[in-house]
Design an enzyme around this catalytic site. Structure first.
Site, PDB file in Angstrom:
ATOM      1  N   ASP A   1       2.243  -0.541  12.016  1.00 14.72           N
ATOM      2  CA  ASP A   1       0.951  -1.130  11.626  1.00 14.72           C
ATOM      3  C   ASP A   1       0.799  -2.579  12.093  1.00 14.72           C
ATOM      4  O   ASP A   1      -0.277  -3.164  11.973  1.00 14.72           O
ATOM      5  CB  ASP A   1       0.781  -1.037  10.109  1.00 14.72           C
ATOM      6  CG  ASP A   1       0.651   0.414   9.656  1.00 14.72           C
ATOM      7  OD1 ASP A   1       0.230   1.254  10.480  1.00 14.72           O
ATOM      8  OD2 ASP A   1       0.986   0.712   8.503  1.00 14.72           O
TER       9      ASP A   1
ATOM     10  N   GLN B   1       4.802   9.556   6.912  1.00 20.18           N
ATOM     11  CA  GLN B   1       3.888  10.403   6.131  1.00 20.18           C
ATOM     12  C   GLN B   1       4.351  11.852   6.185  1.00 20.18           C
ATOM     13  O   GLN B   1       4.373  12.546   5.172  1.00 20.18           O
ATOM     14  CB  GLN B   1       2.466  10.259   6.663  1.00 20.18           C
ATOM     15  CG  GLN B   1       1.926   8.854   6.459  1.00 20.18           C
ATOM     16  CD  GLN B   1       0.534   8.658   7.033  1.00 20.18           C
ATOM     17  OE1 GLN B   1      -0.016   9.537   7.679  1.00 20.18           O
ATOM     18  NE2 GLN B   1      -0.030   7.503   6.792  1.00 20.18           N
TER      19      GLN B   1
ATOM     20  N   ARG C   1      -7.131  -2.744  10.505  1.00 21.64           N
ATOM     21  CA  ARG C   1      -6.106  -3.596  11.134  1.00 21.64           C
ATOM     22  C   ARG C   1      -6.640  -4.278  12.403  1.00 21.64           C
ATOM     23  O   ARG C   1      -6.214  -5.374  12.743  1.00 21.64           O
ATOM     24  CB  ARG C   1      -4.831  -2.796  11.410  1.00 21.64           C
ATOM     25  CG  ARG C   1      -4.259  -2.199  10.128  1.00 21.64           C
ATOM     26  CD  ARG C   1      -2.783  -2.071  10.099  1.00 21.64           C
ATOM     27  NE  ARG C   1      -2.383  -1.239   8.964  1.00 21.64           N
ATOM     28  CZ  ARG C   1      -2.087  -1.690   7.749  1.00 21.64           C
ATOM     29  NH1 ARG C   1      -2.119  -2.973   7.481  1.00 21.64           N
ATOM     30  NH2 ARG C   1      -1.750  -0.861   6.777  1.00 21.64           N
TER      31      ARG C   1
ATOM     32  N   ARG D   1      -8.115  12.911  12.649  1.00 23.64           N
ATOM     33  CA  ARG D   1      -6.683  12.597  12.849  1.00 23.64           C
ATOM     34  C   ARG D   1      -5.804  13.855  12.748  1.00 23.64           C
ATOM     35  O   ARG D   1      -6.138  14.785  12.015  1.00 23.64           O
ATOM     36  CB  ARG D   1      -6.268  11.510  11.841  1.00 23.64           C
ATOM     37  CG  ARG D   1      -7.010  10.206  12.141  1.00 23.64           C
ATOM     38  CD  ARG D   1      -6.687   9.132  11.160  1.00 23.64           C
ATOM     39  NE  ARG D   1      -5.285   8.750  11.225  1.00 23.64           N
ATOM     40  CZ  ARG D   1      -4.712   7.927  10.355  1.00 23.64           C
ATOM     41  NH1 ARG D   1      -5.422   7.418   9.367  1.00 23.64           N
ATOM     42  NH2 ARG D   1      -3.448   7.616  10.478  1.00 23.64           N
TER      43      ARG D   1
ATOM     44  N   GLY E   1      -4.885   8.468   5.538  1.00 18.57           N
ATOM     45  CA  GLY E   1      -3.961   9.457   6.100  1.00 18.57           C
ATOM     46  C   GLY E   1      -2.791   9.709   5.151  1.00 18.57           C
ATOM     47  O   GLY E   1      -2.340  10.845   5.000  1.00 18.57           O
TER      48      GLY E   1
ATOM     49  N   LYS F   1       0.835  -1.212   0.000  1.00 25.28           N
ATOM     50  CA  LYS F   1       0.000   0.000   0.000  1.00 25.28           C
ATOM     51  C   LYS F   1       0.867   1.259   0.000  1.00 25.28           C
ATOM     52  O   LYS F   1       0.637   2.180  -0.782  1.00 25.28           O
ATOM     53  CB  LYS F   1      -0.925  -0.045   1.228  1.00 25.28           C
ATOM     54  CG  LYS F   1      -1.747   1.201   1.460  1.00 25.28           C
ATOM     55  CD  LYS F   1      -2.897   0.938   2.399  1.00 25.28           C
ATOM     56  CE  LYS F   1      -2.554   1.076   3.864  1.00 25.28           C
ATOM     57  NZ  LYS F   1      -2.486   2.467   4.340  1.00 25.28           N
ATOM     58  N   SER F   2       1.862   1.309   0.883  1.00 29.45           N
ATOM     59  CA  SER F   2       2.690   2.521   0.988  1.00 29.45           C
ATOM     60  C   SER F   2       3.426   2.805  -0.316  1.00 29.45           C
ATOM     61  O   SER F   2       3.511   3.952  -0.757  1.00 29.45           O
ATOM     62  CB  SER F   2       3.735   2.344   2.089  1.00 29.45           C
ATOM     63  OG  SER F   2       3.124   2.416   3.338  1.00 29.45           O
TER      64      SER F   2
ATOM     65  N   ARG G   1       2.985   5.998  -3.113  1.00 31.52           N
ATOM     66  CA  ARG G   1       4.130   6.808  -3.549  1.00 31.52           C
ATOM     67  C   ARG G   1       4.359   6.693  -5.055  1.00 31.52           C
ATOM     68  O   ARG G   1       4.730   7.666  -5.707  1.00 31.52           O
ATOM     69  CB  ARG G   1       5.380   6.378  -2.776  1.00 31.52           C
ATOM     70  CG  ARG G   1       5.339   6.947  -1.350  1.00 31.52           C
ATOM     71  CD  ARG G   1       6.106   6.069  -0.408  1.00 31.52           C
ATOM     72  NE  ARG G   1       6.210   6.628   0.922  1.00 31.52           N
ATOM     73  CZ  ARG G   1       5.276   6.481   1.870  1.00 31.52           C
ATOM     74  NH1 ARG G   1       4.151   5.814   1.621  1.00 31.52           N
ATOM     75  NH2 ARG G   1       5.450   7.009   3.066  1.00 31.52           N
TER      76      ARG G   1
ATOM     77  N   LYS H   1      -4.269   6.581  14.966  1.00 36.92           N
ATOM     78  CA  LYS H   1      -4.489   5.798  13.748  1.00 36.92           C
ATOM     79  C   LYS H   1      -5.975   5.830  13.397  1.00 36.92           C
ATOM     80  O   LYS H   1      -6.714   6.644  13.921  1.00 36.92           O
ATOM     81  CB  LYS H   1      -3.961   4.378  13.932  1.00 36.92           C
ATOM     82  CG  LYS H   1      -2.445   4.321  14.090  1.00 36.92           C
ATOM     83  CD  LYS H   1      -1.742   4.789  12.829  1.00 36.92           C
ATOM     84  CE  LYS H   1      -0.251   4.943  13.022  1.00 36.92           C
ATOM     85  NZ  LYS H   1       0.384   5.629  11.887  1.00 36.92           N
TER      86      LYS H   1
END
Ligand code: S3P
Length: 443
Positions: free
Chosen positions: A326, A179, A398, A134, A105, A33-34, A38, A353
């Site tokens: 995570d 982030q 999660r 958040r 986020g 995902k990250s 990007r 989170k």
């Protein structure tokens, strides 16, 4: 309740039957995902065409795609490939409009960095109920120091952003957050002078690794990153093969450790040093794990083999947390099944989170009968415990996946409400759990 206005998520109840056979075989988790976020950000900021292979199909990444679609970037989904065509940051000229980041986020925070040096005007960055609670000040503050024009009420979404001239910055990170670091890096690309970012603790390094791969002048030294602005155009990486997501894999690594006779090989996952904290702690707990790095560039990628193991408690220190942020919910479950006392320190970030995960973990474990305590921002767990079953309702992906694993290893299985919220990061989670023959899905 937060998160309920996300398109495509309807409440779904899943009944989980106790697992009666070990986890065996080879498993390819979905794209990271990250790195997918990007890949989309960086391709959108460059001029030309880029292809992302094995991009994550999760809802958070869809939020990033839809934000850039609105900014004029063209996307085409072809099976496992995402084709991206952009005219670069100078083409982002949206005015008096809003960009909805859903539950994500990463989308919201990186977007503030990416758009600060652009030509957008009076853009509202918004999110769902959960994201709107958040903290955003952590990213607004350094960006404003760079000259960004971002207005928000009480440091939360929505914020109003207008592109402006951005200067370089020398910044000591106040919270360990990839982030925030990435938002500063994206703004620094188009700043008038170089920037230097210093971290106290290592966080995931995907942004800087991808930027290095694109030929950006970046120097990394321990926990310091020096980045020089791009002179002309940012050069696209053209083709990026995204590895599997280690955070998604962590649930099945845990299940294999807990179920007698299991042996699982997880193929082709992210092994960035900022992401493998979970595996390192598991080894300390006595887990039989073999890590093989297969490729090193632009991000370390490889395979992880895991065997059923007798686990013992351990202590996790604050500086290790960002490298496994995570995975804390599933790690605490493993600790509850381990022999002896475990302590995880420095968990304050968990409160910010998608839900207050520190509280959620505590409540789940307490209901399961585990000896668990919160001392300020540390968690103390004494194991081992056996579980009767679980009933869980949550809108945090999660926490739901942790609950799914609890159900699989409990005597009477479990019931998970709002199970569709796993779509946020891992749409196939319950399908994959079923493929290991542990759950029966009730529609
Ligand atoms: C992420 C960084 C982490 C993590 C999140 C994804 C990223 O957040 O919890 O799921 O892609 O940069 P923080 O960097 O805010 O801790």
């Amino acid at each position: 309740m937060g998160g309920r206005d996300i398109k495509g998520i309807k409440s779904k109840r899943i009944k989980i039957y106790p697992m009666d056979s070990p986890v065996e075989g080879i498993y390819f988790p979905g794209g990271d995902k990250s790195i997918s976020h990007r890949g989309i950000f960086l391709s959108s900021l460059t001029t030309g065409k880029t292809i992302l292979e094995n991009y994550s199909k999760c809802l958070d990444v869809s939020s990033t795609i839809s934000v850039f679609e609105k900014l004029g970037v063209k996307f085409k989904r072809e099976g496992n490939l995402l084709l991206i065509e952009s005219n670069g940051i100078s083409s982002f000229t949206l005015k008096r409009d809003s960009l909805f980041c859903g539950n994500s986020g990463t989308t919201a925070r990186l977007l503030m960095g990416a758009l600060s040096p652009s030509h957008v005007k009076d853009i509202f960055i918004t999110g769902d109920d959960s994201l709107s609670k958040r903290p955003m000040e952590r990213v607004i503050k350094p960006l404003k120091m760079m000259g960004a024009s971002i207005e928000g009420s009480e440091g939360t979404l929505p914020v109003k952003l207008t592109g402006s001239k951005i200067n370089g910055i020398q910044y000591e990170m106040e919270v360990p957050s990839a982030q925030v670091k990435s938002a500063i890096l994206l703004a620094s690309l188009f700043a008038s002078s170089k920037s230097v970012i210093r971290e106290k603790f290592l966080t995931r390094e995907h942004t800087e690794n991808l930027l290095l791969n694109m030929g950006v002048n970046i120097k990394k030294k321990n926990l310091e990153i020096e980045i020089f602005p791009v002179k002309e155009n940012l050069r696209s990486f053209k083709y990026l093969k995204i590895p599997g997501d280690i955070s998604s894999a962590s649930y099945f690594i845990a299940l294999s450790l807990l179920k007698k006779g299991s042996h699982l090989t997880v193929k082709n996952i992210t092994l960035d040093r900022g992401r493998i904290g979970f595996l390192k702690v598991l080894k300390r707990m006595g887990a039989k794990i073999l890590i093989e790095v297969v490729e090193a560039f632009p991000c370390p990628v490889g395979d992880v083999s895991v065997w059923y193991s007798n686990l013992k408690g351990t202590k996790v220190f604050s500086h290790e947390i960002p490298q496994m942020i995570d995975e804390i919910p599933i790690l605490s479950l493993l600790m509850a099944k381990s022999e002896g006392r475990s302590v995880i320190m420095g968990l304050s970030e968990l409160k910010y989170k998608e839900s207050d995960r520190l509280r959620a973990i505590y409540e789940i474990l307490r209901k399961l009968g585990v000896k668990v305590k919160i001392n300020r921002d540390s968690l103390e767990i004494v194991g081992p415990s056996d579980f009767e079953g679980i009933y869980l309702k949550s809108f945090d992906h999660r926490i739901l996946m942790m609950g799914g694993i609890v159900g699989a290893i409990s005597k009477n299985g479990g019931i998970i409400e709002d199970a569709n919220f796993v779509d946020i990061s891992y749409p196939n989670f319950f399908k994959d759990l079923a493929s290991f023959k542990v759950v029966k899905l009730e529609v």
